[in-house]
Each structure stands twice: as C-alpha cells, then as structure tokens.
Design an enzyme around this catalytic site. Structure first.
Site, PDB file in Angstrom:
ATOM      1  CB  THR A  83      19.833   5.894 -11.138  1.00 44.38           C
ATOM      2  OG1 THR A  83      18.224   5.674 -10.363  1.00 44.38           O
ATOM      3  CG2 THR A  83      20.364   6.725  -9.929  1.00 44.38           C
ATOM      4  CE  LYS A 134      16.920   4.889 -14.688  1.00 42.49           C
ATOM      5  NZ  LYS A 134      15.867   3.856 -14.205  1.00 42.49           N
ATOM      6  CG  ASP A 177      15.708   0.262 -15.756  1.00 39.04           C
ATOM      7  OD1 ASP A 177      16.564  -0.220 -15.111  1.00 39.04           O
ATOM      8  OD2 ASP A 177      15.918   1.527 -15.691  1.00 39.04           O
ATOM      9  CB  ALA A 203       9.736   2.631 -13.331  1.00 44.37           C
ATOM     10  NE  ARG A 210       1.474  11.556  -7.357  1.00 49.10           N
ATOM     11  CZ  ARG A 210       2.002  11.337  -6.128  1.00 49.10           C
ATOM     12  NH1 ARG A 210       1.189  11.058  -5.046  1.00 49.10           N
ATOM     13  NH2 ARG A 210       3.176  11.873  -5.934  1.00 49.10           N
TER      14      ARG A 210
HETATM   15  P1  NDP Z   1       9.756   8.590 -11.055  1.00 48.37           P
HETATM   16  O1  NDP Z   1       9.947   9.812  -9.911  1.00 48.37           O
HETATM   17  O2  NDP Z   1      10.392   8.821 -12.449  1.00 48.37           O
HETATM   18  O3  NDP Z   1       8.254   8.234 -11.345  1.00 48.37           O
HETATM   19  C1  NDP Z   1       7.459   7.953 -10.241  1.00 48.37           C
HETATM   20  C2  NDP Z   1       5.919   7.988 -10.528  1.00 48.37           C
HETATM   21  O4  NDP Z   1       5.275   7.562  -9.511  1.00 48.37           O
HETATM   22  C3  NDP Z   1       5.496   9.280 -10.825  1.00 48.37           C
HETATM   23  O5  NDP Z   1       4.442   9.194 -11.956  1.00 48.37           O
HETATM   24  C4  NDP Z   1       4.946   9.575  -9.561  1.00 48.37           C
HETATM   25  O6  NDP Z   1       3.786  10.534  -9.806  1.00 48.37           O
HETATM   26  C5  NDP Z   1       4.210   8.396  -9.002  1.00 48.37           C
HETATM   27  N1  NDP Z   1       3.800   8.576  -7.655  1.00 48.37           N
HETATM   28  C6  NDP Z   1       4.772   8.509  -6.633  1.00 48.37           C
HETATM   29  N2  NDP Z   1       4.022   8.121  -5.723  1.00 48.37           N
HETATM   30  C7  NDP Z   1       2.667   8.176  -5.961  1.00 48.37           C
HETATM   31  C8  NDP Z   1       1.524   7.945  -5.137  1.00 48.37           C
HETATM   32  N3  NDP Z   1       1.406   7.570  -3.858  1.00 48.37           N
HETATM   33  N4  NDP Z   1       0.433   7.736  -5.899  1.00 48.37           N
HETATM   34  C9  NDP Z   1       0.439   7.533  -7.186  1.00 48.37           C
HETATM   35  N5  NDP Z   1       1.538   7.701  -7.906  1.00 48.37           N
HETATM   36  C10 NDP Z   1       2.617   7.970  -7.370  1.00 48.37           C
HETATM   37  O7  NDP Z   1      10.261   7.113 -10.591  1.00 48.37           O
HETATM   38  P2  NDP Z   1      10.797   5.810 -11.544  1.00 48.37           P
HETATM   39  O8  NDP Z   1       9.619   5.774 -12.656  1.00 48.37           O
HETATM   40  O9  NDP Z   1      12.126   6.115 -11.950  1.00 48.37           O
HETATM   41  O10 NDP Z   1      10.640   4.874 -10.371  1.00 48.37           O
HETATM   42  C11 NDP Z   1       9.561   4.336 -10.034  1.00 48.37           C
HETATM   43  C12 NDP Z   1       9.660   3.058  -9.200  1.00 48.37           C
HETATM   44  O11 NDP Z   1      10.165   2.076  -9.805  1.00 48.37           O
HETATM   45  C13 NDP Z   1      10.583   3.315  -7.996  1.00 48.37           C
HETATM   46  O12 NDP Z   1      10.037   2.834  -6.848  1.00 48.37           O
HETATM   47  C14 NDP Z   1      11.782   2.834  -8.230  1.00 48.37           C
HETATM   48  O13 NDP Z   1      12.664   2.288  -7.143  1.00 48.37           O
HETATM   49  C15 NDP Z   1      11.373   1.699  -9.026  1.00 48.37           C
HETATM   50  N6  NDP Z   1      12.255   1.277 -10.093  1.00 48.37           N
HETATM   51  C16 NDP Z   1      12.609  -0.254  -9.740  1.00 48.37           C
HETATM   52  C17 NDP Z   1      13.422  -0.748 -10.824  1.00 48.37           C
HETATM   53  C18 NDP Z   1      13.930  -2.176 -10.783  1.00 48.37           C
HETATM   54  O14 NDP Z   1      14.900  -2.639 -11.173  1.00 48.37           O
HETATM   55  N7  NDP Z   1      13.033  -3.014 -10.267  1.00 48.37           N
HETATM   56  C19 NDP Z   1      14.577   0.036 -11.905  1.00 48.37           C
HETATM   57  C20 NDP Z   1      13.657   1.443 -11.781  1.00 48.37           C
HETATM   58  C21 NDP Z   1      12.818   2.021 -11.129  1.00 48.37           C
HETATM   59  P3  NDP Z   1       4.024  12.403  -9.690  1.00 48.37           P
HETATM   60  O15 NDP Z   1       4.961  12.374 -10.843  1.00 48.37           O
HETATM   61  O16 NDP Z   1       2.621  12.777  -9.514  1.00 48.37           O
HETATM   62  O17 NDP Z   1       4.853  12.259  -8.240  1.00 48.37           O
END
Ligand code: NDP
Length: 305
Positions: free
Chosen positions: A62, A66, A102, A126, A147
């Site tokens: 995780t 990854k 995933d 994700a 964002r």
């Molecule tokens: P990352 O940290 O790699 O990416 C998160 C993304 O969300 C970034 O683009 C980040 O932007 C953006 N972000 C965070 N907060 C905000 C906000 N308030 N407004 C706008 N954009 C925001 O995380 P992952 O991609 O690995 O995971 C994302 C979500 O997916 C998590 O909640 C995780 O738990 C969930 N997930 C679920 C899975 C499932 O099996 N259901 C599997 C994998 C993930 P910035 O870079 O600017 O912070």
C-alpha cells in the site's frame, strides 16, 4: 502455517488483516496476515528479500510503495506493468511477480457502467488504477482532474503528479475546477472519485461547491469540482473511499437520484484476488465482505489504509 503481510506506511489502521483472517478461518487454514510497517524504501526492499527467501508467503503493498514495489519484482503481470504500480507480490518459483489487484477489482466494479466518457478525480494510486481499469474496459474517452492540476496557461506539465503514467494510459489531463473539467463531468457516463477526500480523519472534503458565490466564481473561471445539477441523469458515480462507508460524495449523488457506489466492494475484491493469487483456493468473498463491513462499522471514525 504461512505468513502474509501488508507492506506500507502507515499500516496500523488497515482492516486488511480482518478480511484475510476471516477468509483463513472460513477455509480452515492456520495462516497469518500481518501489518508490516515500512517507513522507508530500504525497509520495503528488506521485506521483499524476506518474500524471496520464503519467510513471507505473499505480500500486499500500500501507500507509498506501490510504484517502487513494481520495480523490486523480478517479473510483472502485464496489467501491473501498464499501470506502473503493484499492490500484490507473489512468489512463483524463484521469481517475485508483481500484480495489481486494485485495477482488476475496479474492472469488475465498473464493468456495468456505460462505456462513454470516464472522469476520474485524483492523481494518486487509486486514480491510476481507475484509469487503467477504464482503459481496459474500453471507455471512449478518459479525463483526469486533480487539485494539483492547476492552469499554468499551457499544457499539462511534468510537475503534475503521475502525469506521464496517466497519459501513457490514454487519459487526458484537465485542470481542477476548470471549464474543461466541467465539460468532462457533464459528458461523463461514469465519474470515479479517487481522491482521499472523505476519509473520516481528512481535514476537509474537497469543496463540492465553489467557495465564493457561484456566479462570481464562474466568471473568474472557477467551477464546481462536480457540476452536480448539470450531470447526465444516466451518469453513474463511484467513490473508491470506504471510510466512511457513506461519503459526502455518495450522499450528494444519491440525493440527486444518481446511481452511486462506495469503495468497500473494491477493497474486498482486491483482497480476494490477492488471496487467490497466493493460494489454490476460491476466496470466500461474502465472508470477507461481512468482515470488512463489521470492521468498518466498528471504527467509523478511524483513518485506515
Ligand atoms: P494518494 O495519497 O496516492 O492520492 C490521493 C489523491 O487525493 C491525491 O491526488 C490528493 O491530492 C487527493 N486529495 C486528497 N485530499 C484531497 C482534497 N481534500 N481535495 C482534493 N483532492 C484531495 O492516495 P491513493 O490514491 O492511494 O488513495 C486515494 C483513496 O482511495 C484513499 O482514500 C484510499 O483509502 C482509497 N483507496 C481505496 C481502495 C479500495 O480498495 N477501495 C484501494 C486504494 C485506495 P494532493 O496530491 O494534492 O494531496
């Protein structure tokens, strides 16, 4: 007894052990699934060595490892290779093979949506998985907005996170809250919310509406992240977030009568697929789903994996 584990940082709040343990119990297996905190890439590499040596029978990966996990593997499944990230490592003979369950889980989850325009929100792992799934499912067009994607008066820059990976997968990157992202949302047959906004302990949801009065914001070129009232009534919405189970994004969609689903099924499916890669069994998905649901209901305010 075999030992499996989740490698990442942080991992303390993950409910993955609950899903896997429930499966082992149902299958009468005495295996263990541990949370293995890897604060550094060196620690990750060490754990991959343990996997090679047979001390671990299989590993999930995780945040934030990854992408690195893919390069530590000796071989990669074509889908993991194409995505540029792996969440499951399997020992096959003397080789470590990388998979991305995933993406496989999202292919299952999103397969019933009409394959028109896909809009993905977010730029992390994700979002990458959602785009790879969208490509595999044959969506006509895929847009990604995040964002950090802000207009600098030109085309997407390499400073946009994962820009090259998204483009390699055929996605078009559009600036956050822009006229282009608004148009993509209006045309979308499926919108996947793949930001971590909506996590129980996240500081704030992303703004569902412009912060300044709508007309003033629009004249300044700032649009709602989701132009809710302009979406197609046929549009489907998917939130990868599963903590909380019912996010603000889902509530908004349902309030407008749109078809929307949360990410718990994806979590269960990616775990089930990993289990089936490691062991010659059929994963007891219903039991794993029940374990996930109970784990989530019992910790409604915790931030997890
Ligand atoms: P990352 O940290 O790699 O990416 C998160 C993304 O969300 C970034 O683009 C980040 O932007 C953006 N972000 C965070 N907060 C905000 C906000 N308030 N407004 C706008 N954009 C925001 O995380 P992952 O991609 O690995 O995971 C994302 C979500 O997916 C998590 O909640 C995780 O738990 C969930 N997930 C679920 C899975 C499932 O099996 N259901 C599997 C994998 C993930 P910035 O870079 O600017 O912070």
């Amino acid at each position: 007894m075999k030992r499996f584990g989740l490698l990442g940082h942080p991992v303390a709040h993950s409910i993955s052990p609950r899903l896997h343990q429930a499966a082992y119990n149902a299958l009468g297996l005495a295996h263990e699934y541990a949370l293995i905190d890897c604060p550094t890439e060196q620690e990750l590499a060490l754990q991959v060595e343990r996997l090679k040596a047979g001390e671990l029978a299989g590993a999930n990966i995780t945040l934030p490892h990854k992408v690195r996990a893919l390069s530590l593997a000796s071989l990669a499944d074509p889908l993991a290779e194409r995505t540029g990230a792996a969440n499951t490592l399997v020992r096959e003979g003397s080789q470590i093979v990388a998979y991305n369950t995933d993406v496989l889980a999202l292919i299952t989850e999103l397969s019933s949506a009409p394959k028109g325009v896909l809009l993905v929100l977010g730029a992390g792992g994700a979002a990458l998985a959602a785009v790879a799934a969208g490509e595999r499912l044959g969506f006509k067009a895929i847009y990604v907005t995040a964002r950090k994607f802000i207009n600098r008066g030109g085309s997407p820059t390499s400073s946009w996170p994962n820009a090259e990976s998204f483009q390699r997968l055929g996605a078009k990157l559009v600036p956050w809250q822009s006229e282009e992202s608004r148009r993509a949302a209006i045309q979308a047959s499926l919108i996947v919310q793949a930001t971590s906004s909506g996590l129980a302990q996240a500081s704030s949801e992303f703004s569902l509406k412009p912060s300044s009065p709508a007309s003033a914001a629009r004249s300044a070129g700032v649009h709602e992240v989701i132009p809710w009232l302009e979406l197609s009534p046929e549009a489907q919405l998917y939130d990868v977030v599963y903590n909380p189970l019912h996010t603000a994004f889902l509530a908004h969609a349902e309030g407008l009568g749109l078809k929307a689903r949360g990410g718990l099924s994806m979590l269960v499916e990616q775990a089930a697929l990993a289990l089936e890669l490691w062991l010659p069994v059929e994963a007891p998905r219903e039991i794993m789903r029940e374990a996930a649901f109970i784990a989530m209901s019992g910790r409604a305010n915790a931030e997890i994996e």
